[in-house]
Design an enzyme around this catalytic site. Structure first.
Site, PDB file in Angstrom:
ATOM      1  N   GLU A 353       0.674  -1.177   0.195  1.00  0.00           N
ATOM      2  CA  GLU A 353      -0.100   0.230  -0.107  1.00  0.00           C
ATOM      3  C   GLU A 353       0.658   1.283   0.116  1.00  0.00           C
ATOM      4  O   GLU A 353       0.378   2.695  -0.369  1.00  0.00           O
ATOM      5  CB  GLU A 353      -0.850  -0.049   1.723  1.00  0.00           C
ATOM      6  CG  GLU A 353      -1.698   0.802   0.966  1.00  0.00           C
ATOM      7  CD  GLU A 353      -3.435   0.844   2.292  1.00  0.00           C
ATOM      8  OE1 GLU A 353      -4.002  -0.067   2.248  1.00  0.00           O
ATOM      9  OE2 GLU A 353      -3.405   1.095   3.399  1.00  0.00           O
ATOM     10  N   HIS A 384       6.869 -26.745   2.219  1.00  0.00           N
ATOM     11  CA  HIS A 384       6.409 -27.765   1.381  1.00  0.00           C
ATOM     12  C   HIS A 384       5.286 -27.825   1.242  1.00  0.00           C
ATOM     13  O   HIS A 384       4.046 -28.242   0.144  1.00  0.00           O
ATOM     14  CB  HIS A 384       5.704 -29.010   2.734  1.00  0.00           C
ATOM     15  CG  HIS A 384       6.901 -29.429   3.322  1.00  0.00           C
ATOM     16  ND1 HIS A 384       7.163 -30.709   3.437  1.00  0.00           N
ATOM     17  CD2 HIS A 384       7.186 -29.353   4.821  1.00  0.00           C
ATOM     18  CE1 HIS A 384       8.132 -31.555   4.023  1.00  0.00           C
ATOM     19  NE2 HIS A 384       8.183 -30.074   4.953  1.00  0.00           N
ATOM     20  N   LYS A 512     -13.505   1.787  -3.327  1.00  0.00           N
ATOM     21  CA  LYS A 512     -15.352   2.234  -2.117  1.00  0.00           C
ATOM     22  C   LYS A 512     -15.588   2.759  -2.470  1.00  0.00           C
ATOM     23  O   LYS A 512     -18.243   2.671  -2.642  1.00  0.00           O
ATOM     24  CB  LYS A 512     -14.032   3.268  -1.054  1.00  0.00           C
ATOM     25  CG  LYS A 512     -13.422   2.104  -0.336  1.00  0.00           C
ATOM     26  CD  LYS A 512     -12.657   3.180   0.924  1.00  0.00           C
ATOM     27  CE  LYS A 512     -11.668   1.947   1.577  1.00  0.00           C
ATOM     28  NZ  LYS A 512     -10.931   2.906   2.755  1.00  0.00           N
TER      29      LYS A 512
END
Length: 550
Positions: A353, A384, A512
Site C-alpha cells: 500500500e 512444503h 470504495k
C-alpha cells in the site's frame, strides 16, 4: 527520462549489474572467508545477516551512493521533524513520535504533539488495566471475558499480528478476537460462542464512516441489543478509536470511551497509537511499553547510524538492487516462529500500500519498477508449499527469513529441528546443487548411467537465490517492536529512492466509491444498464438470484 534514472549512481549500477549478473554466490564465499563478518550487522539482540546476497563491496558502495544522491538522509530528517512530506494529503508522517519515550518535544507541522500523545496513551493503559483486572463490568455486572476488535486494514492487521505474535505474554482467559471482513461469516463465526454480557467491542475507524467496519459494528450492536434492556447500557460494551467523536457518540459509545486518532498517523502505521488498544489489553501496559521501546531504538538507529551500518537502509538498497536491476518482481517473508504467522500479511499492507504506485512525487508516471509483490508464510509450512518455486522456479524471489534463537518455552527437540531448517534452507538457496554433485549422489545410490541421465536435470538446483536472515534471542515485545520498525523504515527508504509518496493510498479509493454506488443499485433491486456489459451482467444475475431475506 525520470529524475531517478538520471542519477549518476543509477547509470553505474546498470553497468555494474552487467558485470556481476552471472557471478555465483558460491564463488563470492570461496573468495572471501570473512564474508559473514563483512556483511552482517547487529542491533541489540537482532542479527541481520545479508551475506547471502549477490553483491560485492562495489555493489554496496554504488547502492549507498544512490541513497545519498536520492537524499535519503534529508527526507528522513524531514519525517522525524514532523514536516509535511505526505504532500497529496498535506500531512506530516509522525508515527515515530508515538513511541518516543522522553520529554523531548515532538512536532507535527510546527505544533508540539508529545504531551497529547502521552496523555492518550495513559488513557489507553487505564482502560486496558480495568479490563485486565476485571474491574470493567458489562451491563449485568459480569467481568469482560472477550474483546472483539472491529476494524479493517491498519486498524486490523497490525493489532492482530502483534496480539498473535505476543501470545505468550497474554492473559489466556481473556480472549481477543478480530473482525474485518464485511462477509457476515466473519462476525457470525466470531459471535457464535460469545456471551453479550461479557463481551466488549472496540470499533476502530479513523473516519467512523468506513463501510466494512460500520456494517460489522451495526451487526455487533444489534447482537448486543438482543440481550440488553435498553441503549443506555450500550456504553458498557462499546469502545471506539476514531477522529470522528460525534459519529461514535451517536452510535452509542460514551465519550469517555473514545480514543483519538490523528491525521498524521497513517492506518498501516497506527498500531503504536490507540489503535493498539487490543494489544495493550492482551499483553498489558508494561509489555506494550516494551513494544514501543523496541521500535524507538530502531528509530534512533535509523536516525543516527551511518548509511553503511544502517540496517533499514541496507534492507532497502538490497530490495532496490533486485527489483530494479535483476527485474525481480516479488519478495518472500518467511518467519520461522509460529506466533509470527500474521507477520507477512501485516507487511503486505505496509509495503504494497505504501510503494505500490506508478506516479512519482512530481505527478509524473515512473519509467522504472517500484514496489514488489510481497508474500509469505511460516517457513516450515512454506517448505512444503511454495519453496519449490523459490529453489527451482524461473523467477528470482529474494527472501527474508526470521527466527528466534530461543522460545519462551523452549523444547530442545522442537527448536533444534526448527533452527536446522532455517540454516539449511538459506544455505540451499545460496549454494544450490550442480550437475556434478547430483551425478555423484546418484552414482552413490547405485543408479545406472542411463537412469542418472534421465533423472539428473530434475535434481539440479541453480542456487544463487538471495536471502537475508534475521536471528533474535526470543520474540518478546521489544524485539517485535524493533522488527516492525526496521521494515517500516526500509519501506520509507525505498519510497524516497523511487521518488514516491509512500504515505497516501489513493489506489484503494476507486473501488470504495464504486462499491457504494453499486450498493445503492442493489438496494433498489432494479435491473441496471449503466455499467459495462460484464458488470451489468453480474449485477443483474445477482439481483435475479439474490436471497430474499434482509
Amino acid at each position: 527520462m525520470s529524475q531517478l534514472t538520471d542519477l549518476p549512481a543509477w547509470s553505474k549500477l546498470k553497468q555494474h549489474y552487467q558485470e556481476i549478473k552471472d557471478t555465483h554466490m558460491r564463488d563470492l564465499f570461496a573468495q572471501d572467508p570473512t564474508r559473514f563478518e563483512s556483511y552482517s550487522l547487529k542491533l541489540n539482540d537482532i542479527l541481520f545477516d545479508y551475506s547471502k546476497n549477490r553483491i560485492t563491496q562495489e555493489t554496496l558502495g554504488l547502492l549507498l551512493q544512490l541513497a545519498e544522491e536520492a537524499d535519503v538522509s534529508g527526507w528522513r530528517d524531514k519525517m522525524f521533524a514532523g514536516e509535511i512530506i505526505n504532500h497529496t494529503e498535506h500531512r506530516a508522517v509522525q508515527h515515530a513520535a508515538l513511541r518516543h519515550p522522553g520529554n523531548e518535544p515532538q512536532y507535527v507541522d510546527g505544533k508540539r504533539v508529545d504531551e497529547e500523545i502521552h496523555s492518550e496513551l495513559q488513557r489507553v493503559k487505564k482502560l486496558a488495566k480495568r479490563v485486565r483486572t476485571r474491574q470493567w463490568r458489562g451491563h449485568s455486572n459480569q467481568p469482560i471475558t472477550d474483546v472483539v476488535n472491529i476494524g479493517i486494514g491498519g486498524s486490523h492487521l497490525g493489532p492482530l499480528m502483534a496480539t498473535e505474535a505476543l501470545r505468550p505474554y497474554a492473559i489466556h482467559d481473556l480472549h481477543i478476537h478480530y473482525v474485518s471482513n464485511i462477509d457476515e461469516n466473519h462476525i457470525n463465526n466470531t459471535l457464535e460462542t460469545l456471551n453479550p454480557d461479557t463481551t466488549l467491542f472496540i470499533i476502530s475507524s479513523k473516519s467512523f464512516t468506513t463501510q466494512d467496519t460500520l456494517v460489522n459494528a451495526q451487526t455487533a450492536k444489534a447482537w448486543l441489543m438482543n440481550k440488553l434492556d435498553n441503549e443506555a447500557q450500550l456504553p458498557k460494551h462499546l469502545v471506539a478509536v476514531t477522529s470522528n467523536t460525534a459519529a461514535a457518540v451517536k452510535f452509542g459509545v460514551a465519550e469517555e470511551n473514545i480514543f483519538k486518532m490523528w491525521d498524521w498517523v497513517g492506518g498501516r502505521y497506527s498500531m503504536w497509537s490507540a489503535i493498539g488498544l487490543s494489544i495493550v489489553i492482551s499483553i498489558g501496559p508494561d509489555n506494550f511499553d516494551d513494544l514501543l521501546a523496541g521500535a524507538y531504538e530502531v528509530d534512533e538507529h535509523f536516525k543516527k547510524a551511518p548509511l553503511n551500518e544502517n540496517i533499514p537502509v541496507i534492507m532497502a538498497l538490497l530490495g532496490i538492487w533486485y527489483n530494479n536491476f535483476f527485474n525481480s518482481e516479488a519478495i518472500a517473508i518467511l518467519p520461522y516462529d509460529q506466533n509470527m504467522h500474521r507477520f507477512p500479511a501485516y507487511l503486505q499492507q505496509a509495503d504494497m500500500e505504501s510503494n505500490g504506485k506508478s506516479c512519482d512525487r512530481n505527478g509524473a508516471k515512473v519509467d522504472y519498477t517500484t514496489g514488489p509483490i510481497l508474500f509469505g508464510e511460516i517457513g516450515i509450512a512454506s517448505q512444503h508449499a511454495f519453496y519449490q518455486l523459490l529453489h527451482q522456479g524461473t523467477k528470482l524471489v529474494p527472501a527474508d527469513m526470521l527466527a528466534p534463537i530461543s522460545n519462551v518455552q523452549c523444547i530442545a527437540r522442537h527448536h533444534r529441528a526448527l533452527m536446522s531448517n532455517i540454516f539449511a534452507q538459506a544455505e540451499a538457496m545460496m549454494t544450490g546443487k550442480t550437475e556434478q554433485e547430483v551425478e555423484r549422489e546418484l552414482t552413490a545410490q547405485g543408479l545406472s548411467p542411463q537412469q542418472i541421465e534421465k533423472l539428473l536435470p530434475y535434481k539440479v538446483f541453480p542456487g544463487n537465490r538471495p536471502t537475508n536472515t534475521f536471528l533474535f534471542y526470543t520474540l518478546n515485545p521489544k524485539t517485535l517492536g524493533s522488527l516492525i520498525a526496521l521494515y517500516e523504515h526500509k519501506i520509507f527508504v525505498q519510497g524516497i529512492i523511487w521518488n514516491l509518496n509512500s504515505f497516501d493510498q489513493w489506489g484503494v479509493e476507486l473501488g470504495k466509491v464504486l462499491a457504494s454506488n453499486i450498493l445503492e443499485e442493489i438496494n433498489k433491486g432494479e435491473m441496471v444498464s449503466n455499467h459495462d456489459c460484464s458488470t451489468n451482467g453480474l449485477i443483474n444475475y445477482y439481483l435475479n438470484l439474490k436471497p430474499k431475506r434482509s
